[in-house]
Design an enzyme around this catalytic site. Structure first.
Site, PDB file in Angstrom:
ATOM      1  N   HIS A 175     -12.295  -8.139   1.232  1.00 61.78           N
ATOM      2  CA  HIS A 175     -11.219  -8.534   0.524  1.00 61.78           C
ATOM      3  C   HIS A 175     -10.670 -10.122   0.335  1.00 61.78           C
ATOM      4  O   HIS A 175     -12.500 -10.276   0.244  1.00 61.78           O
ATOM      5  CB  HIS A 175      -9.738  -8.772   2.165  1.00 61.78           C
ATOM      6  CG  HIS A 175      -9.077  -7.241   1.304  1.00 61.78           C
ATOM      7  ND1 HIS A 175      -8.259  -6.717   2.540  1.00 61.78           N
ATOM      8  CD2 HIS A 175      -9.884  -5.813   1.188  1.00 61.78           C
ATOM      9  CE1 HIS A 175      -8.045  -5.097   2.646  1.00 61.78           C
ATOM     10  NE2 HIS A 175      -8.440  -5.100   1.932  1.00 61.78           N
TER      11      HIS A 175
ATOM     12  N   TYR B  90       1.033  -1.401  -0.421  1.00 58.08           N
ATOM     13  CA  TYR B  90       0.521  -0.091   0.491  1.00 58.08           C
ATOM     14  C   TYR B  90       1.077   0.807   0.259  1.00 58.08           C
ATOM     15  O   TYR B  90       1.374   1.869   1.096  1.00 58.08           O
ATOM     16  CB  TYR B  90      -1.064  -0.448   1.357  1.00 58.08           C
ATOM     17  CG  TYR B  90      -2.022  -0.521   0.873  1.00 58.08           C
ATOM     18  CD1 TYR B  90      -3.391   0.089   0.810  1.00 58.08           C
ATOM     19  CD2 TYR B  90      -2.271  -1.859   1.142  1.00 58.08           C
ATOM     20  CE1 TYR B  90      -4.073  -1.165   0.906  1.00 58.08           C
ATOM     21  CE2 TYR B  90      -3.448  -2.722   0.918  1.00 58.08           C
ATOM     22  CZ  TYR B  90      -4.544  -2.503   0.907  1.00 58.08           C
ATOM     23  OH  TYR B  90      -5.590  -2.985   0.870  1.00 58.08           O
TER      24      TYR B  90
ATOM     25  N   MET C 118     -11.755  -6.321   5.302  1.00 55.71           N
ATOM     26  CA  MET C 118     -12.878  -5.259   5.550  1.00 55.71           C
ATOM     27  C   MET C 118     -13.661  -5.933   5.342  1.00 55.71           C
ATOM     28  O   MET C 118     -14.341  -6.298   4.665  1.00 55.71           O
ATOM     29  CB  MET C 118     -11.593  -4.215   5.106  1.00 55.71           C
ATOM     30  CG  MET C 118     -10.401  -3.523   4.451  1.00 55.71           C
ATOM     31  SD  MET C 118      -9.910  -2.487   4.143  1.00 55.71           S
ATOM     32  CE  MET C 118      -7.988  -2.401   4.311  1.00 55.71           C
TER      33      MET C 118
ATOM     34  N   HIS D  10      -3.215   0.891  -3.630  1.00 56.82           N
ATOM     35  CA  HIS D  10      -2.740  -0.630  -3.762  1.00 56.82           C
ATOM     36  C   HIS D  10      -2.121  -1.923  -4.372  1.00 56.82           C
ATOM     37  O   HIS D  10      -2.754  -2.183  -5.654  1.00 56.82           O
ATOM     38  CB  HIS D  10      -3.620  -1.087  -3.380  1.00 56.82           C
ATOM     39  CG  HIS D  10      -3.715  -2.889  -2.953  1.00 56.82           C
ATOM     40  ND1 HIS D  10      -4.953  -3.407  -2.591  1.00 56.82           N
ATOM     41  CD2 HIS D  10      -2.894  -4.174  -2.492  1.00 56.82           C
ATOM     42  CE1 HIS D  10      -4.193  -4.269  -2.798  1.00 56.82           C
ATOM     43  NE2 HIS D  10      -3.483  -4.836  -2.813  1.00 56.82           N
TER      44      HIS D  10
ATOM     45  N   HIS E 187      -4.146  -2.734  -7.968  1.00 60.42           N
ATOM     46  CA  HIS E 187      -5.260  -2.649  -7.755  1.00 60.42           C
ATOM     47  C   HIS E 187      -6.435  -2.019  -7.148  1.00 60.42           C
ATOM     48  O   HIS E 187      -7.321  -2.681  -7.277  1.00 60.42           O
ATOM     49  CB  HIS E 187      -4.626  -4.013  -6.641  1.00 60.42           C
ATOM     50  CG  HIS E 187      -5.625  -5.102  -6.612  1.00 60.42           C
ATOM     51  ND1 HIS E 187      -6.500  -5.279  -5.815  1.00 60.42           N
ATOM     52  CD2 HIS E 187      -4.622  -6.187  -7.629  1.00 60.42           C
ATOM     53  CE1 HIS E 187      -7.254  -6.366  -6.240  1.00 60.42           C
ATOM     54  NE2 HIS E 187      -5.721  -6.963  -6.797  1.00 60.42           N
ATOM     55  N   HIS E 188      -6.211  -1.012  -6.701  1.00 59.23           N
ATOM     56  CA  HIS E 188      -6.939   0.149  -6.141  1.00 59.23           C
ATOM     57  C   HIS E 188      -6.618   1.036  -5.875  1.00 59.23           C
ATOM     58  O   HIS E 188      -5.059   1.666  -5.482  1.00 59.23           O
ATOM     59  CB  HIS E 188      -7.516  -0.481  -5.304  1.00 59.23           C
ATOM     60  CG  HIS E 188      -7.477  -0.881  -3.748  1.00 59.23           C
ATOM     61  ND1 HIS E 188      -7.755  -1.837  -2.776  1.00 59.23           N
ATOM     62  CD2 HIS E 188      -7.572   1.412  -2.981  1.00 59.23           C
ATOM     63  CE1 HIS E 188      -7.452  -1.333  -1.573  1.00 59.23           C
ATOM     64  NE2 HIS E 188      -6.793  -0.036  -1.377  1.00 59.23           N
TER      65      HIS E 188
ATOM     66  N   HIS F  25     -16.408  -2.761  -0.015  1.00 61.47           N
ATOM     67  CA  HIS F  25     -15.107  -2.918  -0.382  1.00 61.47           C
ATOM     68  C   HIS F  25     -14.628  -4.317   1.109  1.00 61.47           C
ATOM     69  O   HIS F  25     -15.244  -4.485   2.085  1.00 61.47           O
ATOM     70  CB  HIS F  25     -13.810  -1.869   0.113  1.00 61.47           C
ATOM     71  CG  HIS F  25     -12.730  -2.356  -0.077  1.00 61.47           C
ATOM     72  ND1 HIS F  25     -11.906  -2.513  -1.021  1.00 61.47           N
ATOM     73  CD2 HIS F  25     -11.834  -2.415   1.083  1.00 61.47           C
ATOM     74  CE1 HIS F  25     -10.541  -2.847  -0.659  1.00 61.47           C
ATOM     75  NE2 HIS F  25     -10.754  -2.818   0.464  1.00 61.47           N
TER      76      HIS F  25
END
Ligand SMILES: *[C@@H]1O[C@H](CO)[C@@H](O)[C@H](O)[C@H]1NC(C)=O
Ligand SMILES: *[C@@H]1O[C@H](CO)[C@@H](O)[C@H](O)[C@H]1NC(C)=O
Ligand SMILES: *[C@@H]1O[C@H](CO)[C@@H](O)[C@H](O)[C@H]1NC(C)=O
Ligand SMILES: *[C@@H]1O[C@H](CO)[C@@H](O)[C@H](O)[C@H]1NC(C)=O
Length: 615
Positions: A398, A209, A471, A314, A241-242, A396
């Protein structure tokens, strides 16, 4: 179904293009990385029309799968024969093997047009969104797993297909029912790119991150942010990824010094950035650009607007490559032509910490983030809002996340969910526009529920930043904007201590957690300490943890942009029981569906009779 008993096949004289079908497609995506399989589609009230274009003169197939694999998939497959005629049929797959022809009475793809040229086969079809037959798949509101396959040759028999082999096939998650029509941008639109700069992604970890500080340049006054889109460095599509773009409750004093600084989020980033916790917007892999409603914009550049943003990127690097250098980021579209409404972002979540505990070996454990009505109501009262208009959601979770459901409760009644994805895919997340703007009134509460599958895990899964942690967060975009930004709550851990055989507990300021005070063997231990010493997971223990999600007293964070408390003292009793949960109408249990099934059965009887007569 009865209405689609006959497969209508039209022979296209020239190529099937939007022009010849008369269809204007609203969405498109390559289904494979090699860009051989291109899908365009549009959604109408009850149907979806798709055009598949594959670089082959042989067989092509597309399917709707429960999970990205063949078993359980609803497949449309065929070819354009040497005679120039199209041969396309509805199949279904029971296993990882040749799909089964779905029967003459069960052909659900109609208005089929197909053609091929020297290099490509193009097929266009329409199907209903909801199909009431166990061999056919409904197109979901949330994530759909679309599978595809092709072969260089035509099959010799129209009801048998050729094996696609190991490479000419794949699956792709797609949001199908949300057409993202392009919006005409105003003449005065300007763009602001927030990019990383040649960041070397660490090769010694799977997950990075990266946090980057960005000072917002002088925009020459108040603007409205009306669109955003990702800017991915070509070649890094698999690693980026984000992005989450945060604003800060308290901004760093020296913005210039922080501009362009970077660090691993919540690890070696500047201390000042720990105040940057409010999500402004988010994009994740697979998503495209996002247009705000025509009557709303996110304020930026005004005196009280953020001057500083934290861009969290990410990177997912499962192969631990050390050669990834990245300059991806976000592009924001701004306008001076201000819209009527200011947009706010509400975060409904559980704490991203060990307080979230998911038992191992559970096929279905649901974490519940309850946004209490008192918190929401105070937030609305503070800005004299009579209602919140929610127009988009970004759920969101995981890797263990399977379904996400943003529930809406009014008094004793639950209303239709704000957004639900029963096929949540960690690798396909985006801010999704809601089908209809939803009004949240004073007195309503919102629940964010995430259901996880941990059957393949042997240890507790805790809340946390790594993808192996979990999360459960919903970011809701709405207007008019409140000061309230975080409506969060999570079970107090004394519930878990009791589940783990503690007979009495107390809060320890020292450990900032509950500890057991009896029996003797557990004294002074927190639930996490007991869990880490190893416990035997039984169905009873898992069930006790699940009950805690709705029956335990809770810690609450009802806070504004600067993490000032908007309501309450940080604790709440267990959320009220929802007396009348929402029951979605089963579109397949109605009399029409029953009639259709009877009709289909009758047809089969008649056909069987005719066949017997003929014989
Ligand atoms: C064949 O069709 C494909 C897909 O529409 C198109 O890109 C290609 O140019 C066509 N080839 C010829 C020779 O027309
Ligand atoms: C999608 O959501 C809308 C409204 O939220 C609902 O009316 C509709 O039935 C859902 N469709 C499917 C296929 O689940
Ligand atoms: C990033 O690296 C490339 C290739 O080395 C270089 O051309 C470019 O100038 C660098 N960009 C910045 C902003 O340093
Ligand atoms: C528990 O902690 C308290 C305070 O730190 C200490 O006085 C006590 O001896 C501890 N008890 C046990 C059994 O470890």
């Amino acid at each position: 179904m009865w209405t689609t008993v006959a497969l209508l096949v039209f022979v296209a004289v020239s190529g099937v293009t939007a022009a010849t079908t008369g269809v204007t497609f609203t969405n498109n995506a390559y289904l494979d990385e090699a860009m051989n399989v291109f899908l365009q589609w549009r959604r109408d009230e009850t149907t979806v029309t798709m055009q598949l274009e594959v670089q082959t003169r042989g067989m092509v197939a597309i399917g709707f799968s429960p999970n990205g694999n063949m078993p359980g998939s609803d497949i449309f497959a065929g070819y354009v024969g040497d005679d120039g005629q199209p041969y396309f049929h509805d199949f279904y797959a029971e296993a990882q093997e040749h799909p089964v022809y779905d029967g003459d009475s069960n052909q659900n793809y109609y208005d089929v047009l197909a053609t091929e040229n020297d290099t490509h086969t193009i097929v266009c079809f329409t199907r209903r969104i909801v199909l009431c037959d166990s061999n056919d798949k409904t197109v979901n509101n949330g994530t759909n797993r679309v599978i595809w396959a092709w072969h260089a040759d035509d099959p010799t028999d129209e009801r048998s297909l050729l094996y696609h082999g190991a490479t000419n096939r794949g699956s792709r998650s797609l949001q199908i029912l949300y057409p993202r029509t392009e919006q005409a941008l105003p003449d005065d639109v300007q763009t602001l790119e927030l990019l990383n700069v040649n960041y070397s992604v660490p090769g010694n970890r799977h997950t990075t991150y990266l946090c980057r500080g960005i000072k917002i340049p002088d925009l020459g006054g108040k603007k409205h942010l009306i669109r955003w889109e990702p800017v991915i460095q070509p070649g890094n599509e698999g690693a980026v990824h984000h992005f989450v773009l945060y604003t800060c409750g308290q901004e760093p004093a020296d913005l210039d010094a922080h501009d362009g600084q970077e660090g691993i989020c919540y690890s070696n980033m500047p201390d000042e950035w720990y105040h940057c916790t409010i999500t402004l917007l988010a994009w994740a892999i697979g998503g495209t650009g996002f247009n705000l409603p025509q009557n709303a914009g996110i304020s930026i550049g005004d005196t009280n607007d953020p001057k500083f943003l934290m861009l969290e990127t990410h990177y997912d690097n499962p192969d631990m490559r050390d050669d990834i250098v990245d300059s991806s980021g976000l592009r924001l579209y701004l306008t001076s032509t201000l819209r009527t409404n200011e947009v706010g972002v509400l975060q409904v979540a559980v704490e991203v910490r060990q307080s979230q505990k998911i038992p191992p070996g559970s096929a279905s454990h649901t974490t519940v983030a309850h946004c209490y009505s008192e918190c929401l109501q105070q937030g609305m009262e503070d800005v004299s809002a009579s209602a919140l208009n929610v127009f988009a959601a970004f759920p969101h979770a995981h890797l263990a996340g399977r379904t996400v459901n943003i529930r809406h409760v009014r008094g004793a009644n639950e209303l239709q969910e704000i957004f639900k994805d029963e096929f949540y895919d960690f690798n396909y997340q985006e801010t999704v526009p809601l089908e209809e703007t939803r009004q949240v009134l004073p007195g309503d509460s919102i629940l964010m529920e995430c259901t996880y599958d941990t059957t393949d895990r042997s240890d507790v899964t805790y809340g946390g930043l790594a993808t192996a942690n979990e999360m459960c967060i919903a970011w809701l975009l709405y207007y008019p904007k409140m000061a309230l930004t975080r409506c969060e709550s999570w079970p107090m851990s004394d519930w878990y201590l009791t589940s783990l055989s503690a007979t009495s507990t107390e809060y320890s300021a020292d450990k900032q957690d509950f500890i057991a005070t009896a029996p003797a063997n557990l004294v002074n231990l927190t639930a996490d300490e007991i869990l880490s010493s190893g416990v035997t997971w039984t169905d009873e223990l898992r069930a006790a943890f699940q009950r805690g999600e709705t029956q335990a007293a809770r810690f609450e964070l009802c806070a504004d942009n600067s993490n000032n408390i908007v309501h309450g003292d940080g604790t709440r009793p267990a959320p009220p029981v929802i007396e009348f949960p929402w029951v979605s109408a089963d579109e397949c249990s109605g009399s029409d569906a029953a009639a259709a099934n009877i009709a289909a059965n009758l047809l089969m009887l008649v056909m069987a009779y005719i066949i017997m007569k003929v014989m």
